[in-house]
Design an enzyme around this catalytic site. Sequence first.
Site, PDB file in Angstrom:
ATOM      1  N   HIS A   1       0.891  -1.160   0.122  1.00  0.00           N
ATOM      2  CA  HIS A   1      -0.039   0.083   0.105  1.00  0.00           C
ATOM      3  C   HIS A   1       0.821   1.203   0.071  1.00  0.00           C
ATOM      4  O   HIS A   1       1.995   1.133   0.559  1.00  0.00           O
ATOM      5  CB  HIS A   1      -0.830   0.127   1.321  1.00  0.00           C
ATOM      6  CG  HIS A   1      -1.782   1.249   1.249  1.00  0.00           C
ATOM      7  ND1 HIS A   1      -1.691   2.406   1.653  1.00  0.00           N
ATOM      8  CD2 HIS A   1      -3.161   1.155   0.714  1.00  0.00           C
ATOM      9  CE1 HIS A   1      -2.766   3.095   1.337  1.00  0.00           C
ATOM     10  NE2 HIS A   1      -3.580   2.381   0.739  1.00  0.00           N
TER      11      HIS A   1
ATOM     12  N   GLU B   1      -3.412   2.089  -7.364  1.00  0.00           N
ATOM     13  CA  GLU B   1      -3.884   3.486  -6.580  1.00  0.00           C
ATOM     14  C   GLU B   1      -2.896   4.518  -6.652  1.00  0.00           C
ATOM     15  O   GLU B   1      -1.596   4.360  -6.164  1.00  0.00           O
ATOM     16  CB  GLU B   1      -3.838   2.957  -5.036  1.00  0.00           C
ATOM     17  CG  GLU B   1      -4.889   1.721  -4.854  1.00  0.00           C
ATOM     18  CD  GLU B   1      -5.158   2.034  -3.268  1.00  0.00           C
ATOM     19  OE1 GLU B   1      -6.380   2.045  -2.900  1.00  0.00           O
ATOM     20  OE2 GLU B   1      -4.339   1.163  -2.455  1.00  0.00           O
TER      21      GLU B   1
ATOM     22  N   SER C   1      -9.437   7.610  -3.414  1.00  0.00           N
ATOM     23  CA  SER C   1     -10.585   8.585  -3.187  1.00  0.00           C
ATOM     24  C   SER C   1     -11.921   8.121  -4.420  1.00  0.00           C
ATOM     25  O   SER C   1     -12.454   8.999  -4.743  1.00  0.00           O
ATOM     26  CB  SER C   1     -10.340   9.905  -3.749  1.00  0.00           C
ATOM     27  OG  SER C   1      -9.506  10.515  -2.947  1.00  0.00           O
TER      28      SER C   1
HETATM   29  P1  PGA Z   1      -9.140   6.421   0.153  1.00  0.00           P
HETATM   30  O1  PGA Z   1      -8.282   5.365   0.740  1.00  0.00           O
HETATM   31  O2  PGA Z   1     -10.382   5.741  -0.588  1.00  0.00           O
HETATM   32  O3  PGA Z   1      -9.730   6.789   1.219  1.00  0.00           O
HETATM   33  O4  PGA Z   1      -8.648   7.225  -0.811  1.00  0.00           O
HETATM   34  C1  PGA Z   1      -7.891   4.326  -0.606  1.00  0.00           C
HETATM   35  C2  PGA Z   1      -6.437   3.359  -0.038  1.00  0.00           C
HETATM   36  O5  PGA Z   1      -5.575   3.933   0.765  1.00  0.00           O
HETATM   37  O6  PGA Z   1      -6.637   2.245  -0.239  1.00  0.00           O
END
Ligand code: PGA
Length: 253
Positions: free
Chosen positions: A97, A169, A215
């Site tokens: 992550h 991501e 997000s």
């Molecule tokens: P978020 O987090 O949807 O709050 O941006 C996504 C993530 O960190 O996996």
Amino acid sequence: MKHLYFGTNMKMYKTNADTRRFLTRLSELFGGDYPEALTLFVIPSFPALESAAGLLKDSPILLGAQNMHWADEGQFTGEVSPLMLNDLGVSMVMLGHSERRHVFGETDEDLNKKVLAAVRHGLIPLLCIGETAAQKDAGVSDEVLRMQLKQDLYGFPKEKIGSLRIAYEPVWAIGVSGVPASAEYAGRRHEVIRGCLKDLFGTAGGSVPILFGGSVNPQNAAGYLLQNDVDGLFVGRSAWDADNFHSMVRALF
Ligand code: PGA
């Protein structure tokens, strides 16, 4: 209809009691009626894993851990091993992550060891990749994604490819100060990831699920899912409330 994925990473939020409340409410909301062709998963904090495993015992919702060391055991204070996750009944593990990479300095070399350890222990690795804002601005997003995939998956056993999951991501899109990516931008990166997985694993790379995260919210979620090569959504904040989690799943699937 292609199989889709929807899950949440709870980061360092929710105590054990909060997680229990979340999962109990989620089970009530679904009432045993889970959409077909959809895999749901929840990734709570380590202290909540044992009770979460108990609550999800007869549920189709998969349970994941947020990180893992690659060794079975050893002098690694503060770390959690694959054996410990197996023992708790955890079935998947999120690796790489952006907060692990960029706040805690995990390298692709570390992640390669972790991914291989996960498959060795029968855990589903959910490998997260993504470029930073600086890398995007420099026009090297695709190179970064390919490098992360090639390094993190180096030596990945082809016969275990069915267990691999990727989450794309973009680092700049994640969290409270994140800027959501456009659906088209996400779609183009997913295409690059798909191409790289095919380079690495041949046709088998074509069926590795690639989830999008950063997000994601009820307003933009459908747009991402419309993109080719987006096989699901990996959601943070917007899915931490069980009612919101459930209504996103109902609206989308
Ligand atoms: P978020 O987090 O949807 O709050 O941006 C996504 C993530 O960190 O996996």
